[in-house]
Design a protein around this motif. Structure first.
Motif, PDB file in Angstrom:
ATOM      1  N   GLU A 245      62.260  11.740  45.649  1.00 51.59           N
ATOM      2  CA  GLU A 245      63.533  11.375  46.270  1.00 51.59           C
ATOM      3  C   GLU A 245      63.564  11.799  47.740  1.00 51.59           C
ATOM      4  N   ASN A 246      63.102  13.000  48.014  1.00 54.62           N
ATOM      5  CA  ASN A 246      63.074  13.496  49.386  1.00 54.62           C
ATOM      6  C   ASN A 246      62.198  12.617  50.268  1.00 54.62           C
ATOM      7  N   ALA A 247      61.046  12.232  49.756  1.00 55.70           N
ATOM      8  CA  ALA A 247      60.157  11.361  50.522  1.00 55.70           C
ATOM      9  C   ALA A 247      60.814  10.010  50.796  1.00 55.70           C
ATOM     10  N   TRP A 248      61.483   9.469  49.794  1.00 50.39           N
ATOM     11  CA  TRP A 248      62.137   8.156  49.950  1.00 50.39           C
ATOM     12  C   TRP A 248      63.228   8.222  51.023  1.00 50.39           C
ATOM     13  N   LEU A 249      63.958   9.310  51.053  1.00 51.26           N
ATOM     14  CA  LEU A 249      65.070   9.428  51.981  1.00 51.26           C
ATOM     15  C   LEU A 249      64.628   9.648  53.424  1.00 51.26           C
ATOM     16  N   HIS A 250      63.464  10.273  53.617  1.00 48.54           N
ATOM     17  CA  HIS A 250      63.102  10.718  54.961  1.00 48.54           C
ATOM     18  C   HIS A 250      61.880  10.049  55.565  1.00 48.54           C
ATOM     19  N   ARG A 251      61.174   9.232  54.794  1.00 47.26           N
ATOM     20  CA  ARG A 251      60.026   8.507  55.337  1.00 47.26           C
ATOM     21  C   ARG A 251      60.090   7.053  54.900  1.00 47.26           C
ATOM     22  N   ASP A 252      60.170   6.154  55.859  1.00 54.72           N
ATOM     23  CA  ASP A 252      60.267   4.725  55.543  1.00 54.72           C
ATOM     24  C   ASP A 252      59.095   4.259  54.679  1.00 54.72           C
ATOM     25  N   ILE A 253      57.904   4.725  54.992  1.00 50.85           N
ATOM     26  CA  ILE A 253      56.719   4.227  54.278  1.00 50.85           C
ATOM     27  C   ILE A 253      56.690   4.699  52.828  1.00 50.85           C
ATOM     28  N   ALA A 254      57.483   5.735  52.519  1.00 49.84           N
ATOM     29  CA  ALA A 254      57.528   6.234  51.148  1.00 49.84           C
ATOM     30  C   ALA A 254      58.475   5.432  50.269  1.00 49.84           C
ATOM     31  N   ARG A 255      59.199   4.481  50.853  1.00 46.52           N
ATOM     32  CA  ARG A 255      60.169   3.705  50.076  1.00 46.52           C
ATOM     33  C   ARG A 255      59.532   2.499  49.394  1.00 46.52           C
ATOM     34  N   GLY A 256      58.377   2.093  49.884  1.00 50.36           N
ATOM     35  CA  GLY A 256      57.713   0.951  49.290  1.00 50.36           C
ATOM     36  C   GLY A 256      58.591  -0.282  49.330  1.00 50.36           C
ATOM     37  N   LYS A 257      58.712  -0.948  48.188  1.00 50.41           N
ATOM     38  CA  LYS A 257      59.505  -2.170  48.082  1.00 50.41           C
ATOM     39  C   LYS A 257      60.809  -1.931  47.334  1.00 50.41           C
ATOM     40  N   SER A 258      61.114  -0.680  47.027  1.00 47.05           N
ATOM     41  CA  SER A 258      62.289  -0.397  46.201  1.00 47.05           C
ATOM     42  C   SER A 258      63.568  -0.514  47.023  1.00 47.05           C
ATOM     43  N   ALA A 259      64.588  -1.070  46.416  1.00 46.24           N
ATOM     44  CA  ALA A 259      65.859  -1.273  47.113  1.00 46.24           C
ATOM     45  C   ALA A 259      66.731  -0.035  47.108  1.00 46.24           C
ATOM     46  N   HIS A 260      66.421   0.916  46.235  1.00 44.35           N
ATOM     47  CA  HIS A 260      67.271   2.094  46.068  1.00 44.35           C
ATOM     48  C   HIS A 260      66.403   3.343  45.935  1.00 44.35           C
ATOM     49  N   PRO A 261      67.003   4.523  46.096  1.00 46.95           N
ATOM     50  CA  PRO A 261      66.258   5.769  45.879  1.00 46.95           C
ATOM     51  C   PRO A 261      65.790   5.865  44.434  1.00 46.95           C
ATOM     52  N   PRO A 262      64.727   6.627  44.186  1.00 47.57           N
ATOM     53  CA  PRO A 262      64.153   6.708  42.833  1.00 47.57           C
ATOM     54  C   PRO A 262      65.149   7.088  41.745  1.00 47.57           C
ATOM     55  N   SER A 263      66.081   8.004  42.039  1.00 47.72           N
ATOM     56  CA  SER A 263      67.018   8.443  41.009  1.00 47.72           C
ATOM     57  C   SER A 263      67.931   7.316  40.535  1.00 47.72           C
ATOM     58  N   TYR A 264      68.061   6.266  41.316  1.00 51.21           N
ATOM     59  CA  TYR A 264      68.890   5.123  40.948  1.00 51.21           C
ATOM     60  C   TYR A 264      68.373   4.433  39.686  1.00 51.21           C
ATOM     61  N   TYR A 265      67.065   4.544  39.438  1.00 48.20           N
ATOM     62  CA  TYR A 265      66.423   3.760  38.375  1.00 48.20           C
ATOM     63  C   TYR A 265      66.281   4.515  37.051  1.00 48.20           C
ATOM     64  N   LEU A 266      66.877   5.694  36.948  1.00 51.02           N
ATOM     65  CA  LEU A 266      66.675   6.493  35.742  1.00 51.02           C
ATOM     66  C   LEU A 266      67.255   5.851  34.490  1.00 51.02           C
ATOM     67  N   ASP A 267      68.183   4.927  34.663  1.00 47.34           N
ATOM     68  CA  ASP A 267      68.739   4.262  33.483  1.00 47.34           C
ATOM     69  C   ASP A 267      67.960   3.006  33.097  1.00 47.34           C
ATOM     70  N   ARG A 268      66.827   2.751  33.774  1.00 43.63           N
ATOM     71  CA  ARG A 268      66.055   1.537  33.508  1.00 43.63           C
ATOM     72  C   ARG A 268      64.920   1.750  32.517  1.00 43.63           C
ATOM     73  N   PHE A 269      64.644   2.992  32.151  1.00 41.24           N
ATOM     74  CA  PHE A 269      63.504   3.235  31.268  1.00 41.24           C
ATOM     75  C   PHE A 269      63.773   4.439  30.379  1.00 41.24           C
ATOM     76  N   TYR A 270      62.921   4.540  29.352  1.00 44.04           N
ATOM     77  CA  TYR A 270      62.959   5.628  28.387  1.00 44.04           C
ATOM     78  C   TYR A 270      61.685   6.449  28.499  1.00 44.04           C
ATOM     79  N   LEU A 271      61.731   7.665  27.990  1.00 40.94           N
ATOM     80  CA  LEU A 271      60.550   8.522  27.875  1.00 40.94           C
ATOM     81  C   LEU A 271      60.450   9.011  26.440  1.00 40.94           C
ATOM     82  N   ASP A 272      59.235   9.276  25.976  1.00 39.87           N
ATOM     83  CA  ASP A 272      59.140   9.955  24.682  1.00 39.87           C
ATOM     84  C   ASP A 272      59.228  11.464  24.902  1.00 39.87           C
ATOM     85  N   THR A 273      59.298  12.213  23.819  1.00 41.93           N
ATOM     86  CA  THR A 273      59.565  13.653  23.903  1.00 41.93           C
ATOM     87  C   THR A 273      58.319  14.496  23.641  1.00 41.93           C
ATOM     88  N   ALA A 274      57.133  13.914  23.787  1.00 42.03           N
ATOM     89  CA  ALA A 274      55.897  14.651  23.515  1.00 42.03           C
ATOM     90  C   ALA A 274      55.570  15.581  24.678  1.00 42.03           C
TER      91      ALA A 274
END
Length: 341
Positions: A245-274
């Protein structure tokens, strides 16, 4: 409590020789020995890759009765089986990978048919060709699979590759759940000792796959209908989200093609608990919420959760309702599974 394990693996007891059919000297096969037993008295086999020993396994991989007995012993109500990544054949010509996918997908269903309604299967696809992968995913779902397992990359192509995104959009359109498993780990020469390919490489690959989906614009381009889960707790993703998140906010090249900061996408995927650790589980819950976590063990391998479900059942910060959500409710919703008898 009901327990649904979404992350477990299988091998058929035997399958036709892929080396004889296609040539080459790196195809997987099982070397059985009638006299070779594990400490529980179950038959063992050596998974071979060509003429090289790859990994010892035992009858739980191929015998549904052994699997059910161990599930009963540990209170697991239902389990989803999926191929071990060595069977993917992504590095082979697409027609060979399709043959393998259909061979092992059908074998998985044969195992589940003997599972007393408690075993379900995820299919594999020839991910190196999006069109062929889409067709096999649809065929597999029509034949009885509950989802698709894919590796987290195809050669040097990450999850934001155009062909992979095409496949994921197909899965979103057909409401096919996707489980992403790391394989063919990075830095193979530097992690060849002490099983570091599994303890270091696999988590790193999983984090890479999530980050590539975010920064590569994958989640911006693929429909929100996509149900996608990443294995092994997402690797180090949750722990390093602040750095990302810090990299996305402070370096343009760290944003890639994403329209929003990384934390915005946490509701788009699941993780297992292993993740094998209460502190790690607490962090996952804090970052992802209990809505986005699915119980998985990596059974029946020695690096999987040996007391299946105990990490969640003994978690000090979770309510009984939250534990049941993680252990079974989320999985049944994600994969549209029936209630256990």
């Amino acid at each position: 409590m009901q327990v649904v394990d979404i992350h477990s693996h299988f091998f058929p007891k035997t399958w036709p020789s892929l080396q004889d059919k296609f040539g080459g000297d790196d195809w997987p096969w099982l070397k059985h020995s009638d006299n070779d037993k594990n400490e529980s008295g179950y038959s063992k086999a050596m998974l071979m890759k060509g003429d090289k020993a790859f990994r010892p396994i035992y009858a739980a991989c191929w015998d549904p009765q052994v699997r059910l007995a161990e599930m009963d012993a540990q209170g697991v109500s239902q389990q989803i089986i999926s191929a071990t990544p060595i069977l993917f054949a992504y590095q082979k010509p697409v027609e060979q990978a399709l043959y393998c996918a259909q061979l092992f997908n059908d074998a998985a269903l044969e195992i589940c048919q003997q599972g007393q309604g408690r075993l379900f299967a995820m299919a594999q696809v020839p991910l190196q060709c999006a069109d062929t992968a889409c067709k096999e995913a649809s065929r597999a779902m029509a034949s009885g699979h509950v989802g698709i397992q894919i590796g987290n990359h195809v050669g040097n192509k990450n999850m934001d590759d155009e062909a992979v995104l095409t496949f994921l959009q197909h899965c979103a359109a057909e409401h096919i759940p996707v489980f992403v498993h790391p394989w063919d780990m990075m830095a193979a020469e530097r992690t060849k000792d002490y099983m570091m390919g599994w303890t270091v490489g696999m988590p790193a690959e999983t984090q890479l796959s999530i980050v590539s989906m975010i920064l590569g614009g994958g989640f911006d381009r693929v429909s929100r209908d996509l149900k996608i889960c990443f294995a092994h707790g997402g690797g180090a993703f949750a722990f390093l989200l602040g750095r990302l998140e810090n990299a996305w906010l402070h370096r343009d090249i760290a944003r890639g093609k994403s329209a929003h900061p990384p934390s915005y996408y946490l509701d788009r995927f699941y993780l297992d608990t292993a993740v094998f650790d209460h502190d790690a589980l607490t962090l996952l819950v804090k970052k992802m919420t209990t809505d986005k976590l699915l119980f998985g063990t990596d059974y029946p391998f020695p690096l999987g959760e040996q007391q299946m479900g105990q990490l969640i059942k003994t978690a000090p910060d979770l309510s009984k309702q939250q534990k049941q959500q993680l252990l079974a409710d989320n999985a049944r919703q994600f994969f549209s599974l029936p209630q256990a008898n």
